[in-house]
Design a protein around this motif. Structure first.
Motif, mmCIF file in Angstrom:
data_model
loop_
_atom_site.group_PDB
_atom_site.id
_atom_site.type_symbol
_atom_site.label_atom_id
_atom_site.label_comp_id
_atom_site.label_asym_id
_atom_site.label_seq_id
_atom_site.Cartn_x
_atom_site.Cartn_y
_atom_site.Cartn_z
ATOM 1 N N THR A 89 2.801 7.912 -0.682
ATOM 2 C CA THR A 89 1.490 7.339 -0.973
ATOM 3 C C THR A 89 1.595 5.852 -1.273
ATOM 4 O O THR A 89 0.801 5.045 -0.782
ATOM 5 C CB THR A 89 0.829 8.073 -2.160
ATOM 6 N N HIS A 133 4.016 3.826 -0.319
ATOM 7 C CA HIS A 133 4.406 3.169 0.921
ATOM 8 C C HIS A 133 3.187 3.004 1.837
ATOM 9 O O HIS A 133 3.012 1.949 2.469
ATOM 10 C CB HIS A 133 5.510 3.964 1.621
ATOM 11 N N ALA A 134 2.340 4.016 1.907
ATOM 12 C CA ALA A 134 1.140 3.954 2.748
ATOM 13 C C ALA A 134 0.178 2.870 2.276
ATOM 14 O O ALA A 134 -0.450 2.180 3.097
ATOM 15 C CB ALA A 134 0.440 5.310 2.772
#
Length: 51
Positions: free
Chosen positions: A31, A33-34
Motif C-alpha cells: 500500500t 509503495h502504491a
C-alpha cells in the motif's frame, strides 16, 4: 485510481515531493509503495510548484 482524489505533499516543493516519493517507493509494504507510485505519476504528469 480513476475518480480518486488525493492530496499528498502538493503544497511542497518538487524536491520535497521527490524525496517523499523516493522514500515511499523503497517500502516493501504494498500500500505504501502504491502511494509512492501514484505520487510519482502525479509528479511526472502535473505542473509543480516552483522551488
Amino acid at each position: 485510481m480513476k475518480g480518486l482524489v488525493l492530496k499528498l505533499s502538493q503544497n511542497r516543493s518538487h524536491s520535497d515531493q521527490s524525496n517523499v516519493v523516493d522514500a515511499l517507493l523503497q517500502s516493501t509494504e504494498p500500500t505504501i509503495h502504491a502511494i509512492g507510485a501514484a505520487m510519482k505519476h502525479n509528479l511526472e504528469t502535473n505542473e509543480q510548484l516552483p522551488e
